[in-house]
Design an enzyme around this catalytic site. Structure first.
Site, mmCIF file in Angstrom:
data_model
loop_
_atom_site.group_PDB
_atom_site.id
_atom_site.type_symbol
_atom_site.label_atom_id
_atom_site.label_comp_id
_atom_site.label_asym_id
_atom_site.label_seq_id
_atom_site.Cartn_x
_atom_site.Cartn_y
_atom_site.Cartn_z
ATOM 1 N N GLY A 55 0.840 -1.198 0.000
ATOM 2 C CA GLY A 55 0.000 0.000 0.000
ATOM 3 C C GLY A 55 0.866 1.234 0.000
ATOM 4 O O GLY A 55 2.065 1.151 0.290
ATOM 5 N N CYS A 82 5.243 -6.114 1.707
ATOM 6 C CA CYS A 82 5.609 -4.695 1.694
ATOM 7 C C CYS A 82 4.890 -3.936 2.815
ATOM 8 O O CYS A 82 5.166 -4.193 3.983
ATOM 9 C CB CYS A 82 5.330 -4.119 0.306
ATOM 10 S SG CYS A 82 6.206 -2.590 0.031
ATOM 11 N N TYR A 83 3.934 -3.070 2.506
ATOM 12 C CA TYR A 83 3.204 -2.391 3.586
ATOM 13 C C TYR A 83 2.619 -3.419 4.558
ATOM 14 O O TYR A 83 2.625 -3.226 5.777
ATOM 15 C CB TYR A 83 2.083 -1.515 2.998
ATOM 16 C CG TYR A 83 1.272 -0.775 4.050
ATOM 17 C CD1 TYR A 83 1.689 0.462 4.526
ATOM 18 C CD2 TYR A 83 0.093 -1.316 4.576
ATOM 19 C CE1 TYR A 83 0.961 1.142 5.498
ATOM 20 C CE2 TYR A 83 -0.640 -0.641 5.544
ATOM 21 C CZ TYR A 83 -0.209 0.583 6.003
ATOM 22 O OH TYR A 83 -0.920 1.253 6.958
ATOM 23 N N HIS A 172 8.079 -7.657 -3.437
ATOM 24 C CA HIS A 172 6.798 -8.089 -4.023
ATOM 25 C C HIS A 172 6.959 -9.447 -4.714
ATOM 26 O O HIS A 172 7.394 -9.506 -5.868
ATOM 27 C CB HIS A 172 6.315 -7.044 -5.035
ATOM 28 C CG HIS A 172 5.845 -5.801 -4.365
ATOM 29 N ND1 HIS A 172 4.558 -5.636 -3.910
ATOM 30 C CD2 HIS A 172 6.506 -4.670 -4.023
ATOM 31 C CE1 HIS A 172 4.433 -4.459 -3.336
ATOM 32 N NE2 HIS A 172 5.598 -3.846 -3.385
ATOM 33 N N GLU A 174 4.716 -11.236 -5.903
ATOM 34 C CA GLU A 174 3.672 -11.431 -6.928
ATOM 35 C C GLU A 174 4.088 -10.947 -8.310
ATOM 36 O O GLU A 174 3.471 -11.333 -9.301
ATOM 37 C CB GLU A 174 2.368 -10.738 -6.489
ATOM 38 C CG GLU A 174 2.380 -9.208 -6.465
ATOM 39 C CD GLU A 174 2.966 -8.607 -5.185
ATOM 40 O OE1 GLU A 174 3.710 -9.306 -4.475
ATOM 41 O OE2 GLU A 174 2.700 -7.427 -4.916
ATOM 42 N N ASP A 230 -16.196 -12.052 -22.700
ATOM 43 C CA ASP A 230 -16.946 -12.035 -21.441
ATOM 44 C C ASP A 230 -18.437 -12.297 -21.648
ATOM 45 O O ASP A 230 -19.021 -13.146 -20.978
ATOM 46 C CB ASP A 230 -16.745 -10.706 -20.696
ATOM 47 C CG ASP A 230 -15.271 -10.426 -20.432
ATOM 48 O OD1 ASP A 230 -14.478 -11.378 -20.504
ATOM 49 O OD2 ASP A 230 -14.926 -9.260 -20.164
ATOM 50 N N LYS A 369 -9.753 -12.532 -16.265
ATOM 51 C CA LYS A 369 -9.926 -12.783 -17.698
ATOM 52 C C LYS A 369 -9.451 -14.189 -18.112
ATOM 53 O O LYS A 369 -10.136 -14.882 -18.855
ATOM 54 C CB LYS A 369 -9.132 -11.727 -18.476
ATOM 55 C CG LYS A 369 -9.423 -11.705 -19.953
ATOM 56 C CD LYS A 369 -10.664 -10.909 -20.215
ATOM 57 C CE LYS A 369 -10.961 -10.694 -21.654
ATOM 58 N NZ LYS A 369 -12.111 -9.792 -21.819
#
Ligand code: XMP
Length: 513
Positions: A55, A82-83, A172, A174, A230, A369
């Site tokens: 964040g 992180c945060y 991070h 991710e 979609d 997606k």
């Protein structure tokens, strides 16, 4: 069946969706919820693990996002990123301060050393690159925590208290830049939270079908089908659940690519649904005649689309449910908490105001997606529908510069088809996010056989992007460009020149108008 669930608690970081995707890639269901979610709601969600995201704030600042101390007494493992890592340290008695310039502030790729005895790093290399983006520093780690990773500038890149299942990383995991970052998330899930990995698309499909059946009962459902991924997958899922109680209205505005309208129609033939294809090409051509201004074109198309849909739905009468293909990134971007609001999203702009219905159903609202594509495959939708690239609502109108005429659209359709075919033949789809031909409004002199020609120039566009906000042009091999160019000028009457657009976004946009 109740899936194992991970809670991704959102503190407003830019990679929050990515964390959720990584977890689901490990076959574990997760949801992103605001840090403001109450303890009661968290308990009711019943997570097997919790991840605190990054964040933009500093934990020691007044008013920065916090969590209830109770979350640490639930007996549920927590990974702070992180945060989230600093928040965990701060909440459990550590001290976090702003890093001085010459100490542990780190941005970008950083060589990092890991303690592979820690469950988070089990089985992974002891050193690698991690992606840092933090200006704060854990001066004192909380009691019971050990340091399990370091870099040259920072002694406490990762901390853990294995007895309580608490882990914190300053970098991070991710993002792709972090080597083995996905494996670290996988370790948290499998080695720490002891998940089995029960999130599969087949299960999701079956559960959704049951839920749709239960909700809809014997009611009627209406869906505006665009032919995009979609809305097609939403339609297929609802068709599987309630068959002919579903009516799909497919407005063919005549601005589709070659054979696209027929392809969409035939894909839905196998279900016993009410499929209405409105061939509105003449109406759109009439309204667009003589219009050259791009925004004006878009406005006319949007308005006519709603008019046609409205007229069709009046014929159907009152429906109980309007179905939409809203997907999870739309939901997240619409804002979960204060910090996460990026933009408000309108999936089918304006439609609900014009249609008489009781409730909206959005069966894909928890899927990313790539998961929507996977679901489409489970439902046996044809691959060309499931894997198709994004195609804008106004269709070829914004790829045909200047006035739109049927002749110009036909030229464009053929050129675009050849380009797509050759991209496919060269196996280049995986490196292209979007690729198409546009018809410039420029005509120029050429020589064909012994004669002079004065024909259109077609422009090819191919971009690579992850967010469609910025984009790079793709370095297509010359041989492929040559083949496309030669086929277009030979096979498409009215074209004597082919150009390749080598402009990034910004300053250009992806589309031409
Ligand atoms: P631009 O041209 O703005 O496009 O760089 C970014 C992405 O958005 C798509 N796009 C649209 N999609 N309706 C849509 O559904 C529209 O009016 C529209 N305009 C642009 C474009 O294809 C690209 O993926």
């Amino acid at each position: 069946m109740q899936n194992e669930k991970v809670l991704v608690l959102d503190f407003g970081g830019q990679y929050n969706q990515l964390i959720a995707r990584r977890v689901r890639e490990c076959h574990v269901y997760c949801e992103v919820k605001s840090y403001k979610t109450t303890m009661e709601e968290i308990r009711a969600f019943d997570p097997v693990g919790i991840i605190f995201t990054g964040g933009p704030n500093s934990v020691y600042e007044e008013g920065s996002p916090q969590v209830s101390p109770e979350i640490f007494t639930m007996g549920v493992p927590i990974l702070g990123i992180c945060y989230g890592c600093q928040l965990m340290a701060h909440s459990l008695g550590g001290r976090v301060t702003a890093a001085q310039d010459d100490t542990a502030r780190e941005y970008g790729k950083t060589e990092t050393f890991y303690d592979t005895d820690c469950r988070l790093f089990r089985g992974l290399p002891a050193r690698g690159i991690s992606w840092m983006s933090h200006g704060d520093y854990m001066e004192k780690v909380p009691e019971g925590f050990q340091l399990v990773a370091h870099s040259a500038a920072c002694p406490n890149v990762a901390i853990c208290d294995e007895s309580r299942g608490f882990y914190g990383v300053q970098y991070h995991p991710e993002v792709n830049h972090t080597e083995h970052g996905r494996d670290m998330i996988r370790n948290f899930l499998y080695e720490v939270c002891h998940v089995k990995g029960d999130w599969t698309m087949g299960d999701f499909m079956r559960t959704s079908i049951d839920q749709i059946r239960e909700k809809v009962g014997d009611g009627k459902v209406l869906l505006a089908l665009s032919g995009g991924v979609d809305s097609s997958v939403a339609a297929a899922l609802i068709a599987e659940a309630v068959g002919n109680q579903l009516t799909c209205v497919f407005v063919d505005h005549g601005l589709m690519r070659l054979d696209e309208g027929d392809e969409v129609e035939s894909a839905f033939k196998k279900w016993d649904i009410n499929f209405i294809r409105v061939n509105a090409e003449d109406l759109f051509m009439e309204k667009l005649a003589g219009v050259t201004e791009p925004e004006e074109k878009r406005k006319i198309i949007g308005e006519q689309f709603i008019r046609v849909f409205e007229a069709e739905s009046r014929k159907i009468g009152k429906v109980d449910y309007l179905a939409q293909g809203t997907i999870y990134p739309d939901v997240i971007e619409s804002g979960l908490g204060d910090a996460a609001t990026i933009k408000s999203h309108h999936n089918v702009g304006g439609l609900p105001d014009y249609v008489d219905f009781k409730e909206i159903i959005e069966p894909l609202r928890l899927l990313f997606k790539d998961e929507v594509r996977q679901l489409g495959r489970e439902l046996h939708l044809p691959e060309y529908l499931v894997s198709r690239q994004p195609f804008p609502g106004p269709g070829l109108a914004i790829r045909c510069i200047g006035e739109i005429t049927k002749d110009k659209l036909d030229i464009l359709r053929q050129a675009d088809f050849i380009f797509r075919e050759e991209v496919h033949n060269a196996g280049l789809e995986p490196i292209m996010s979007q690729y198409f031909a546009a018809l410039t409004n420029m005509r120029s002199v050429g020589v064909m056989g012994d004669g002079r020609s004065y024909d259109y120039a077609v422009a090819l566009r191919s971009v690579q992007t992850s967010d469609f906000m910025t984009a790079e042009w793709v370095r297509i091999p010359y041989e492929v460009l040559e083949k496309v160019s030669s086929r277009i000028v030979n096979e498409v009457t009215g074209v004597n020149r082919v150009l390749y657009d080598i402009t990034a976004k910004p300053p250009s946009t992806i589309e031409f108008e």
